[in-house]
Design a protein around this motif. Structure first.
Motif, PDB file in Angstrom:
ATOM      1  N   UNK A 342       0.829  -1.210   0.000  1.00 26.07           N
ATOM      2  CA  UNK A 342       0.000   0.000   0.000  1.00 26.07           C
ATOM      3  C   UNK A 342       0.858   1.252   0.000  1.00 26.07           C
ATOM      4  N   UNK A 343       1.852   1.270   0.884  1.00 26.77           N
ATOM      5  CA  UNK A 343       2.695   2.465   1.017  1.00 26.77           C
ATOM      6  C   UNK A 343       3.539   2.687  -0.225  1.00 26.77           C
ATOM      7  N   UNK A 344       4.029   1.611  -0.820  1.00 28.53           N
ATOM      8  CA  UNK A 344       4.832   1.737  -2.040  1.00 28.53           C
ATOM      9  C   UNK A 344       3.993   2.308  -3.177  1.00 28.53           C
ATOM     10  N   UNK A 345       2.768   1.824  -3.313  1.00 22.88           N
ATOM     11  CA  UNK A 345       1.881   2.353  -4.360  1.00 22.88           C
ATOM     12  C   UNK A 345       1.554   3.824  -4.117  1.00 22.88           C
ATOM     13  N   UNK A 346       1.330   4.164  -2.845  1.00 14.62           N
ATOM     14  CA  UNK A 346       1.041   5.560  -2.500  1.00 14.62           C
ATOM     15  C   UNK A 346       2.258   6.443  -2.784  1.00 14.62           C
ATOM     16  N   UNK A 347       3.445   5.920  -2.512  1.00 15.49           N
ATOM     17  CA  UNK A 347       4.669   6.674  -2.757  1.00 15.49           C
ATOM     18  C   UNK A 347       4.876   6.920  -4.248  1.00 15.49           C
ATOM     19  N   UNK A 348       4.558   5.935  -5.065  1.00 22.06           N
ATOM     20  CA  UNK A 348       4.693   6.109  -6.511  1.00 22.06           C
ATOM     21  C   UNK A 348       3.715   7.173  -7.009  1.00 22.06           C
ATOM     22  N   UNK A 349       2.493   7.162  -6.495  1.00 23.43           N
ATOM     23  CA  UNK A 349       1.531   8.193  -6.906  1.00 23.43           C
ATOM     24  C   UNK A 349       2.003   9.575  -6.469  1.00 23.43           C
ATOM     25  N   UNK A 350       2.661   9.652  -5.312  1.00 23.85           N
ATOM     26  CA  UNK A 350       3.225  10.929  -4.854  1.00 23.85           C
ATOM     27  C   UNK A 350       4.329  11.389  -5.807  1.00 23.85           C
ATOM     28  N   UNK A 351       5.232  10.479  -6.156  1.00 20.91           N
ATOM     29  CA  UNK A 351       6.351  10.827  -7.039  1.00 20.91           C
ATOM     30  C   UNK A 351       5.848  11.288  -8.400  1.00 20.91           C
ATOM     31  N   UNK A 352       4.847  10.615  -8.928  1.00 16.30           N
ATOM     32  CA  UNK A 352       4.318  10.990 -10.243  1.00 16.30           C
ATOM     33  C   UNK A 352       3.690  12.380 -10.203  1.00 16.30           C
ATOM     34  N   UNK A 353       3.094  12.734  -9.076  1.00 13.86           N
ATOM     35  CA  UNK A 353       2.447  14.051  -8.963  1.00 13.86           C
ATOM     36  C   UNK A 353       3.441  15.154  -8.589  1.00 13.86           C
ATOM     37  N   UNK A 354       4.305  14.868  -7.610  1.00 12.10           N
ATOM     38  CA  UNK A 354       5.170  15.927  -7.063  1.00 12.10           C
ATOM     39  C   UNK A 354       6.622  15.848  -7.538  1.00 12.10           C
ATOM     40  N   UNK A 355       6.980  14.738  -8.201  1.00 12.46           N
ATOM     41  CA  UNK A 355       8.271  14.603  -8.872  1.00 12.46           C
ATOM     42  C   UNK A 355       9.470  14.808  -7.922  1.00 12.46           C
ATOM     43  N   UNK A 356      10.344  15.747  -8.232  1.00 16.17           N
ATOM     44  CA  UNK A 356      11.575  15.904  -7.446  1.00 16.17           C
ATOM     45  C   UNK A 356      11.340  16.514  -6.067  1.00 16.17           C
ATOM     46  N   UNK A 357      10.096  16.807  -5.732  1.00 15.91           N
ATOM     47  CA  UNK A 357       9.761  17.373  -4.414  1.00 15.91           C
ATOM     48  C   UNK A 357      10.268  16.479  -3.280  1.00 15.91           C
ATOM     49  N   UNK A 358      10.450  15.194  -3.551  1.00 11.21           N
ATOM     50  CA  UNK A 358      10.838  14.251  -2.493  1.00 11.21           C
ATOM     51  C   UNK A 358      12.152  14.622  -1.807  1.00 11.21           C
ATOM     52  N   UNK A 359      13.035  15.356  -2.488  1.00 13.79           N
ATOM     53  CA  UNK A 359      14.330  15.678  -1.876  1.00 13.79           C
ATOM     54  C   UNK A 359      14.185  16.609  -0.685  1.00 13.79           C
ATOM     55  N   UNK A 360      13.065  17.335  -0.617  1.00 15.74           N
ATOM     56  CA  UNK A 360      12.892  18.317   0.447  1.00 15.74           C
ATOM     57  C   UNK A 360      12.784  17.668   1.822  1.00 15.74           C
ATOM     58  N   UNK A 361      12.296  16.433   1.865  1.00 15.49           N
ATOM     59  CA  UNK A 361      12.074  15.780   3.151  1.00 15.49           C
ATOM     60  C   UNK A 361      13.371  15.281   3.780  1.00 15.49           C
ATOM     61  N   UNK A 362      14.157  14.530   3.017  1.00 14.28           N
ATOM     62  CA  UNK A 362      15.368  13.957   3.608  1.00 14.28           C
ATOM     63  C   UNK A 362      16.579  14.880   3.521  1.00 14.28           C
ATOM     64  N   UNK A 363      16.876  15.364   2.313  1.00 12.78           N
ATOM     65  CA  UNK A 363      18.016  16.270   2.176  1.00 12.78           C
ATOM     66  C   UNK A 363      17.737  17.580   2.896  1.00 12.78           C
ATOM     67  N   UNK A 364      16.495  18.032   2.832  1.00 13.62           N
ATOM     68  CA  UNK A 364      16.121  19.243   3.569  1.00 13.62           C
ATOM     69  C   UNK A 364      16.329  19.072   5.057  1.00 13.62           C
ATOM     70  N   UNK A 365      15.883  17.953   5.589  1.00 16.01           N
ATOM     71  CA  UNK A 365      16.062  17.681   7.024  1.00 16.01           C
ATOM     72  C   UNK A 365      17.540  17.658   7.394  1.00 16.01           C
TER      73      UNK A 365
END
Length: 402
Positions: A342-365
């Protein structure tokens, strides 16, 4: 120029529904005309470039420090305006190029060897033998918050985070938030900042919510995370100084690198050391009707799992660059991020919508943590002080590297 910046951002938002995350400035800056039938890509890009040229002159010649700070901050935000306009028009670049233009930085790359090292540590820590993900999920499943307890547990976790935050920051007396549960979203939690120090915090209940997420999601979205960040900017810069540009929060911009990075690091600021484990064990688990047995092991496993967060970046980088199919991305996320289906599928839908936004969470932290500790945040009190400065000022991601 600040007013022109806001008008331009709000105009883009007429077409791109994800562009404006929050606006609490004057109604006079909102677009007077209805949006055109066709997206005016070229005219919007021309407006962005014209304003960037004007602002660059101010940044280079400003005699007043605050003018130079504001000009540099808006200039970097406008680079992101241009890239988002192109993305909305279907004009894409590579993951790293996009991240640099939208958020000001490119996240480091990690090889599978790095992630395998963390998995080996988990392998030796988790009970039993065999598939590491299955063993981790078996442990984690002991700590799923029952659906009828989610609201109560979340409110108690947020109340504790708020109490700890108010011990260090003076927030406006009228600040508050509303909490609601939602479904069918690509994210686990979201803060919709409404202005006048009010937020709507939404918790997505599509998937299982584990006990650690009560503090993580609650604190990230509220105290001392997004709600506090937006509240301090509105109070200290918009109302006290009249810096109208901060009244517009464009989601795809360097500001989100600061917002997401600080919201994630803020959890550690509010619950340092063993505070998070102890509060979970003494308050949240009993409230959720869950046994405390195994919780110490679970948090040890989570600490190792936290080092695997960059695997999500690698999955996003490969998926967006066309180097990995969705099915392989899902398998990668399950293996290296220890996600369930479930979480993997949700993560893929997030990536498809928000794209490179994911770097803000880990690299930002990581960069916010580095910034706070490099500037002397080695004691809890000092950490709160420096963190508060970060939340109350126009700071660019590049400044976190200095």
């Amino acid at each position: 120029m600040a007013e022109e910046y806001v008008r331009l951002g709000l105009t883009i938002g007429q077409y791109d529904p994800d562009f404006v995350d929050a606006y609490y400035g004057p109604d006079s800056l909102k677009p007077k005309q209805e949006p055109l039938k066709d997206f005016p890509k070229d005219s919007l890009l021309a407006s962005v470039n014209s304003l960037m040229n004007d602002i660059k002159l101010v940044a280079g010649s400003a005699q007043v420090d605050s003018n130079r700070i504001r000009a540099n901050w808006m200039y970097n935000q406008l680079i992101a305006f241009g890239r988002r306009i192109r993305i909305y028009s279907g004009e894409y670049r590579s993951f790293d190029e996009e991240a640099r233009e939208l958020f000001g930085l490119t996240a480091p790359e990690y090889t599978e060897d790095f992630f395998d090292t963390q998995l080996n540590q988990l392998d030796s820590l988790l009970p039993g033998k065999g598939d590491i993900n299955a063993r981790f999920q078996k442990l984690a499943d002991q700590f799923v918050i029952p659906k009828d307890k989610i609201d109560t547990v979340m409110r108690v976790a947020i109340a504790e985070a708020r109490k700890r935050t108010l011990a260090h920051y003076k927030l406006p007396s009228t600040e508050s938030f509303k909490l609601e549960e939602v479904t069918d979203k690509p994210w686990s939690g979201y803060n919709w900042y409404k202005g006048k120090y009010q937020s709507l915090v939404q918790i997505n209940t599509d998937n299982k919510i584990f006990i650690d997420r009560a503090i993580d999601v609650g604190s990230h979205e509220s105290y001392p995370g997004h709600h506090v960040y937006n509240t301090l900017l509105e109070k200290n810069l918009y109302h006290d100084k009249g810096w109208v540009e901060v009244s517009l929060y464009p989601l795809f911009s360097p500001q989100s690198f600061i917002a997401e990075g600080s919201a994630n690091y803020g959890i550690e600021v509010a619950f340092p050391g063993k505070d998070k484990v102890n509060f979970t064990k003494s308050v949240l688990l009993p409230m959720a009707g869950l046994d405390t047995a195994g919780i110490d092991l679970y948090f040890k496993a989570l600490a190792i799992k936290g080092k695997l967060n960059y695997a999500r970046n690698e999955a996003a980088r490969a998926l967006i660059n066309g180097n990995m199919s969705e099915s392989k991305t899902k398998a990668y996320l399950k293996k290296y991020c220890l996600m369930n289906n479930e979480t993997a599928e949700k993560s893929i839908s997030f990536i498809k919508k928000y794209r490179s936004y994911v770097i803000n969470y880990n690299y930002g932290q990581d960069l916010v943590k580095r910034y706070v500790e490099k500037n002397g945040g080695n004691t809890p009190e000092k950490r709160w002080d420096i963190f508060g400065h970060l939340l109350s000022n126009e700071i660019t991601p590049q400044e976190l590297l200095n």
